[in-house]
Design a protein around this motif. Structure first.
Motif, PDB file in Angstrom:
ATOM      1  N   ARG A  70    -112.044  63.999  44.175  1.00 38.33           N
ATOM      2  CA  ARG A  70    -111.228  62.744  43.823  1.00 38.33           C
ATOM      3  C   ARG A  70    -109.967  63.635  43.094  1.00 38.33           C
ATOM      4  O   ARG A  70    -108.922  63.517  42.683  1.00 38.33           O
ATOM      5  CB  ARG A  70    -111.154  61.662  43.433  1.00 38.33           C
ATOM      6  CG  ARG A  70    -112.252  60.603  44.263  1.00 38.33           C
ATOM      7  CD  ARG A  70    -111.312  59.231  44.322  1.00 38.33           C
ATOM      8  NE  ARG A  70    -112.982  58.792  42.761  1.00 38.33           N
ATOM      9  CZ  ARG A  70    -114.087  58.299  43.718  1.00 38.33           C
ATOM     10  NH1 ARG A  70    -114.043  58.356  44.546  1.00 38.33           N
ATOM     11  NH2 ARG A  70    -115.208  58.255  42.518  1.00 38.33           N
ATOM     12  N   GLN A 111    -108.474  66.561  45.302  1.00 39.86           N
ATOM     13  CA  GLN A 111    -107.020  66.163  45.608  1.00 39.86           C
ATOM     14  C   GLN A 111    -105.503  65.282  45.225  1.00 39.86           C
ATOM     15  O   GLN A 111    -104.833  65.962  45.538  1.00 39.86           O
ATOM     16  CB  GLN A 111    -107.511  65.080  46.251  1.00 39.86           C
ATOM     17  CG  GLN A 111    -109.207  65.311  47.809  1.00 39.86           C
ATOM     18  CD  GLN A 111    -110.080  64.375  47.817  1.00 39.86           C
ATOM     19  OE1 GLN A 111    -109.338  63.848  47.569  1.00 39.86           O
ATOM     20  NE2 GLN A 111    -110.239  64.252  49.107  1.00 39.86           N
ATOM     21  N   GLN A 112    -106.003  65.101  43.566  1.00 39.60           N
ATOM     22  CA  GLN A 112    -104.688  64.816  42.951  1.00 39.60           C
ATOM     23  C   GLN A 112    -103.140  66.553  43.403  1.00 39.60           C
ATOM     24  O   GLN A 112    -103.154  67.336  43.117  1.00 39.60           O
ATOM     25  CB  GLN A 112    -104.717  64.414  41.312  1.00 39.60           C
ATOM     26  CG  GLN A 112    -105.638  63.960  40.946  1.00 39.60           C
ATOM     27  CD  GLN A 112    -105.113  62.010  41.988  1.00 39.60           C
ATOM     28  OE1 GLN A 112    -103.657  62.476  41.584  1.00 39.60           O
ATOM     29  NE2 GLN A 112    -106.224  61.996  42.417  1.00 39.60           N
ATOM     30  N   GLU A 160    -104.436  57.619  50.035  1.00 39.66           N
ATOM     31  CA  GLU A 160    -105.563  58.081  50.593  1.00 39.66           C
ATOM     32  C   GLU A 160    -106.045  57.233  51.754  1.00 39.66           C
ATOM     33  O   GLU A 160    -106.015  57.848  52.557  1.00 39.66           O
ATOM     34  CB  GLU A 160    -106.798  56.913  49.656  1.00 39.66           C
ATOM     35  CG  GLU A 160    -108.004  56.916  50.010  1.00 39.66           C
ATOM     36  CD  GLU A 160    -108.084  58.536  48.944  1.00 39.66           C
ATOM     37  OE1 GLU A 160    -109.177  58.382  49.746  1.00 39.66           O
ATOM     38  OE2 GLU A 160    -107.866  58.787  48.509  1.00 39.66           O
ATOM     39  N   GLU A 216    -115.731  62.114  42.671  1.00 36.32           N
ATOM     40  CA  GLU A 216    -114.829  62.097  41.264  1.00 36.32           C
ATOM     41  C   GLU A 216    -114.234  63.516  41.298  1.00 36.32           C
ATOM     42  O   GLU A 216    -112.946  63.661  41.182  1.00 36.32           O
ATOM     43  CB  GLU A 216    -116.290  62.051  40.290  1.00 36.32           C
ATOM     44  CG  GLU A 216    -114.467  61.146  38.837  1.00 36.32           C
ATOM     45  CD  GLU A 216    -113.365  60.148  38.498  1.00 36.32           C
ATOM     46  OE1 GLU A 216    -112.257  60.719  38.086  1.00 36.32           O
ATOM     47  OE2 GLU A 216    -114.453  59.614  39.464  1.00 36.32           O
ATOM     48  N   SER A 262    -111.924  61.538  52.907  1.00 30.16           N
ATOM     49  CA  SER A 262    -111.862  60.418  51.464  1.00 30.16           C
ATOM     50  C   SER A 262    -112.235  59.539  51.386  1.00 30.16           C
ATOM     51  O   SER A 262    -113.303  59.367  51.448  1.00 30.16           O
ATOM     52  CB  SER A 262    -110.842  59.108  52.863  1.00 30.16           C
ATOM     53  OG  SER A 262    -110.699  58.098  52.379  1.00 30.16           O
ATOM     54  N   THR A 263    -112.275  59.717  49.960  1.00 38.22           N
ATOM     55  CA  THR A 263    -113.770  59.690  49.150  1.00 38.22           C
ATOM     56  C   THR A 263    -113.437  57.890  49.271  1.00 38.22           C
ATOM     57  O   THR A 263    -115.172  57.427  48.558  1.00 38.22           O
ATOM     58  CB  THR A 263    -113.320  60.138  47.941  1.00 38.22           C
ATOM     59  OG1 THR A 263    -112.341  59.707  47.417  1.00 38.22           O
ATOM     60  CG2 THR A 263    -113.662  61.515  47.781  1.00 38.22           C
ATOM     61  N   ARG A 264    -112.439  57.127  49.147  1.00 41.09           N
ATOM     62  CA  ARG A 264    -112.884  55.509  49.953  1.00 41.09           C
ATOM     63  C   ARG A 264    -113.387  55.418  51.301  1.00 41.09           C
ATOM     64  O   ARG A 264    -114.018  54.113  51.381  1.00 41.09           O
ATOM     65  CB  ARG A 264    -112.374  55.215  50.177  1.00 41.09           C
ATOM     66  CG  ARG A 264    -110.616  55.532  48.678  1.00 41.09           C
ATOM     67  CD  ARG A 264    -111.813  54.663  47.353  1.00 41.09           C
ATOM     68  NE  ARG A 264    -110.750  55.259  45.616  1.00 41.09           N
ATOM     69  CZ  ARG A 264    -110.645  54.910  44.472  1.00 41.09           C
ATOM     70  NH1 ARG A 264    -112.324  54.448  44.311  1.00 41.09           N
ATOM     71  NH2 ARG A 264    -110.095  55.638  43.631  1.00 41.09           N
TER      72      ARG A 264
END
Length: 324
Positions: free
Chosen positions: A304, A307-308, A240, A301, A50-52
């Motif tokens: 992300r 991952q879409q 996410e 980025e 998770s990039t968050r």
């Protein structure tokens, strides 16, 4: 795997676990599901992060903290993930810092302009109003703002303001999940296989849907869950939250290497399974830490974007035997 390193309670997705009858209808999971929440199953972790999670961290900041505070322990390493809540004094301190920033950046220029205009008519404006305000309002605000800026960069941190209490811990080595009370004492501690992951959905006052991710203990009947949502910024997308759960499963599963992210990189060699995986794959031990800030942002980025449209978790796993 080094069987002498991990304890018997450590989670291993290749094992099967006994599934006991749940506590009554009044448990946290069932109440949440009745309100439209989703139960996220145990699954085979995939190599996605998770990039968050830990979004505020940067390679340069980590290196600076290592230089200025070499004894500072990270909140997440090869053994434990420790989530803490800052003290009320710390939150008040940050609020006053934000107020000080607003006073210096916005109020001071306007106040100076007004005093200059009024000073044309009456020079006493400077001696009676402007200079006292600088001394008693704007100077303290500037010092407070400066101190917090330095603290964010790893300098000049007053220990009295940095007090905090544990909220929960996840222990890879033991497989235990521990929740703490407000006074810092243990509320409960159970193996992760005894928890169900729940994505709680609730509409806001504006009619928008807000989400929270938590672990609910299956057997104790406790109405206190583990707030996994605190690992990321508020109100993330549903996908996410699935990635966060996948990342937690990957972290707690001792049949898998640690998630490949910045915060865990410096302790990867201390975890036997991860160290063996990195040796076989030839992973660069400083892959994340040697990035510049621009490279780090670009890499996240790119992740992300990649991952879409891809699955957030691996296939569901049936790790339980029948209820007795």
């Amino acid at each position: 795997m080094n069987v002498n390193y991990y304890q018997d309670t450590a989670f291993n997705s290749k094992k099967r676990y006994h599934l006991s009858p749940e506590s009554g209808d009044n448990n946290l999971l069932k109440k949440s599901l009745k309100l439209g929440s989703q139960k996220l199953p145990f699954s085979n972790p995939i190599n996605e992060i998770s990039t968050r999670v830990d979004i505020e961290n940067k390679p340069s900041l980590m290196e600076k903290l290592r230089e200025t505070k070499p004894k500072l322990e990270p909140f997440w390493d090869h053994e434990k993930l420790i989530v803490e809540r800052s003290s009320k004094w710390f939150r008040l301190y940050y609020f006053l810092s934000a107020l000080g920033k607003g006073l210096i950046a916005i109020a001071l220029p306007l106040f100076t302009l007004v005093c200059l205009l009024l000073g044309v008519l009456n020079e006493e404006v400077f001696t009676l109003v402007f200079f006292p305000a600088l001394q008693w309002i704007f100077l303290p605000a500037a010092l407070l703002w400066l101190q917090v800026m330095l603290m964010d960069r790893g300098y000049w941190t007053p220990t009295w303001i940095m007090t905090s209490k544990k909220v929960f811990t996840l222990n890879r080595k033991t497989g235990m999940v521990t929740l703490y009370k407000g006074n810092g004492k243990v509320r409960y501690s159970h193996p992760i296989v005894e928890f169900d992951c729940v994505l709680v959905s609730m509409p806001s006052h504006q009619g928008l849907m807000n989400y929270n991710l938590m672990l609910a203990h299956r057997y104790s009947g406790s109405m206190h869950g583990i707030p996994l949502s605190t690992l990321a910024t508020p109100n993330e997308s549903v996908s996410e939250y699935y990635r966060i759960w996948n990342m937690i499963l990957c972290y707690m599963d001792v049949s898998q290497p640690l998630p490949d992210c910045l915060i865990l990189e410096e302790s990867r060699h201390l975890d036997p399974v991860t160290a063996e995986y990195d040796r076989k794959t030839g992973r660069n031990p400083r892959y994340w830490r040697d990035m510049s800030e621009e490279e780090y942002k670009a890499t996240l980025e790119a992740i992300r974007n990649k991952q879409q449209g891809k699955p957030e978790t691996g296939p569901e796993l049936n790790i339980f035997s029948q209820v007795s």
